[in-house]
Enzyme design. Structure first.
Site, PDB file in Angstrom:
ATOM      1  N   ASP A 198       0.809  -1.223   0.000  1.00  0.00           N
ATOM      2  CA  ASP A 198       0.000   0.000   0.000  1.00  0.00           C
ATOM      3  C   ASP A 198       0.840   1.270   0.000  1.00  0.00           C
ATOM      4  OD1 ASP A 198       0.744  -0.929   2.568  1.00  0.00           O
ATOM      5  OD2 ASP A 198      -0.765   0.306   3.550  1.00  0.00           O
ATOM      6  N   GLU A 209      -0.784  -2.074   5.207  1.00  0.00           N
ATOM      7  CA  GLU A 209       0.085  -2.009   6.387  1.00  0.00           C
ATOM      8  C   GLU A 209       0.012  -0.654   7.067  1.00  0.00           C
ATOM      9  OE1 GLU A 209       3.252  -1.038   8.928  1.00  0.00           O
ATOM     10  OE2 GLU A 209       3.174  -0.172   6.909  1.00  0.00           O
TER      11      GLU A 209
END
Length: 395
Positions: free
Chosen positions: A78, A136
């Site tokens: 991400d 995350e």
């Protein structure tokens, strides 16, 4: 860094993958195109693919020709909600989103690792699972849902790498035990009675109560926590009032708590609640607390940390491998280490000559792409070393 035998051109491919991802970032819980990019490449190499793991997660499963352990390697995918301010040809094309922490590099490294193992199945004992994890950067994080989806079932060990620009190119670091902090957040609403700034006797001033609370909360670490145990309590915001001659009816505070063990973590939470209730009551105000337990501390397994130092030394050289001090940033890789033996590792990625000197989460963040090959070598070395040891123990 030497080229891996039989993998000429891998560095150039990883740079291409990384720059594609950097141009097209997707923030936490929205990594659909990134996941498709990863899955497509894994399938092209004949790797079994499991998609939609914990949301947009992808697992590439590579089974060797011989029986052995199951080793999981993890990369996060991400990006962050930050506007890219770099001046380079691979600058983000998505307004308000960029890879400002190196997750694009992590994904590229794990793709390179997956391709290596796919082409060396005949040498592999056991199974490699390459986990491309979503989310995350944003609580509650992607790791918990990945675990709930059964990704760790049957896994014997897990390793993760973070490209780390505070360390220079050519280095690597990790440590035994606690490495990265637990990160908890809190939001405090103080309610009182507003009124005229010139007649405070008719009010219950929430700004004064909030100011007193800010100062008293600074005593939690200095007077309640064992001085040999690291801890941080930071007030990040305080907001109250709208005019200079009006006493505010409401004041809001927010902050973060960082710790490295569960006892200290629980004590910090308890003391914050107690002091908030006592201080606000002393000023005839009331309070509401929203306390969010974030990621637990990253705690490396003793034997797997020792493995890192052995294998990293063979790759980077003894003088280039360091024992990292504890650091206060958090990582949801911690959840995996609560379930399995493993190790989280830093690969140095800083290089001021290439503009890789800005801190993580900065709008001009970048890293030296040449370090990705070292990350691949470290992944391969950790996985194959574990397999050798496992087979020796189970002969």
């Amino acid at each position: 860094m030497t080229e891996l035998a039989g993998f000429e051109g891998l560095q150039e491919q990883m740079v291409s993958w990384r720059r594609h991802l950097h141009r097209h970032p997707e923030v936490s819980f929205h990594e659909s195109r990134t996941a498709a990019f990863v899955a497509t490449h894994l399938q092209e190499w004949g790797i079994e693919v499991r998609e939609h793991v914990g949301g947009h997660g992808v697992i590439g499963i590579i089974r060797g020709d011989r029986p052995g352990p199951v080793v999981m390697l993890r990369a996060d995918m991400d990006a962050l909600p930050i506007q890219d301010e770099k001046d380079c040809e691979y600058r983000s094309t998505v307004d308000g989103a960029m890879h400002a922490c190196g997750h694009d590099g992590h994904t590229a490294m794990l793709l390179g690792t997956a391709r290596y193992f796919a082409q060396h199945r005949h040498e592999l004992a056991g199974e490699i699972r390459c986990l491309f994890q979503p989310a995350e950067e944003l609580l509650p994080g992607g790791a918990l849902q990945v675990i709930k989806d059964g990704a760790l079932d049957g896994v014997d060990a897990i390793y993760g790498i973070h490209l780390w620009t505070p360390l220079p190119k050519g280095t690597a670091a990790s440590c035994e035990g606690a490495m990265m902090a637990a990160a908890d957040d809190f939001y405090i609403d103080i309610h009182g009675k507003g009124g005229h700034g010139g007649m405070p006797q008719h009010t219950n001033d929430t700004v004064v109560a909030g100011a007193a609370l800010v100062m008293q909360l600074q005593s939690v670490v200095s007077r309640s926590i064992d001085p040999l145990q690291p801890g941080v309590l930071t007030i990040g915001t305080i907001q109250g009032g709208a005019a200079q001659n009006v006493i505010a009816e409401r004041c809001q505070l927010s902050g973060t708590v960082r710790t490295f063990d569960e006892h200290t973590r629980a004590l910090m939470k308890e003391r914050l609640h107690t002091l908030t209730e006592q201080i606000t009551a002393a000023y005839n105000t009331t309070s509401e607390i929203k306390y969010i337990m974030g990621y637990p501390p990253v705690v490396n397994d003793k034997e797997e940390a020792a493995r890192f130092f052995r294998e990293a030394t063979s790759i980077f050289g003894a003088e280039q491998v360091q024992e990292t001090p504890k650091i206060m940033p958090a990582e949801d890789f911690a959840y995996y280490l609560q379930q399995l033996p493993g190790c989280f590792m830093f690969v140095g990625a800083g290089n001021p000559d290439k503009g890789a000197s800005f801190p993580h989460h900065h709008p001009k963040f970048d890293f030296d792409e040449d370090v990705m090959l070292g990350g691949v070598q470290l992944f391969i070395a950790m996985a194959t070393s574990f397999a050798r040891e496992y087979l020796h123990k189970h002969e």
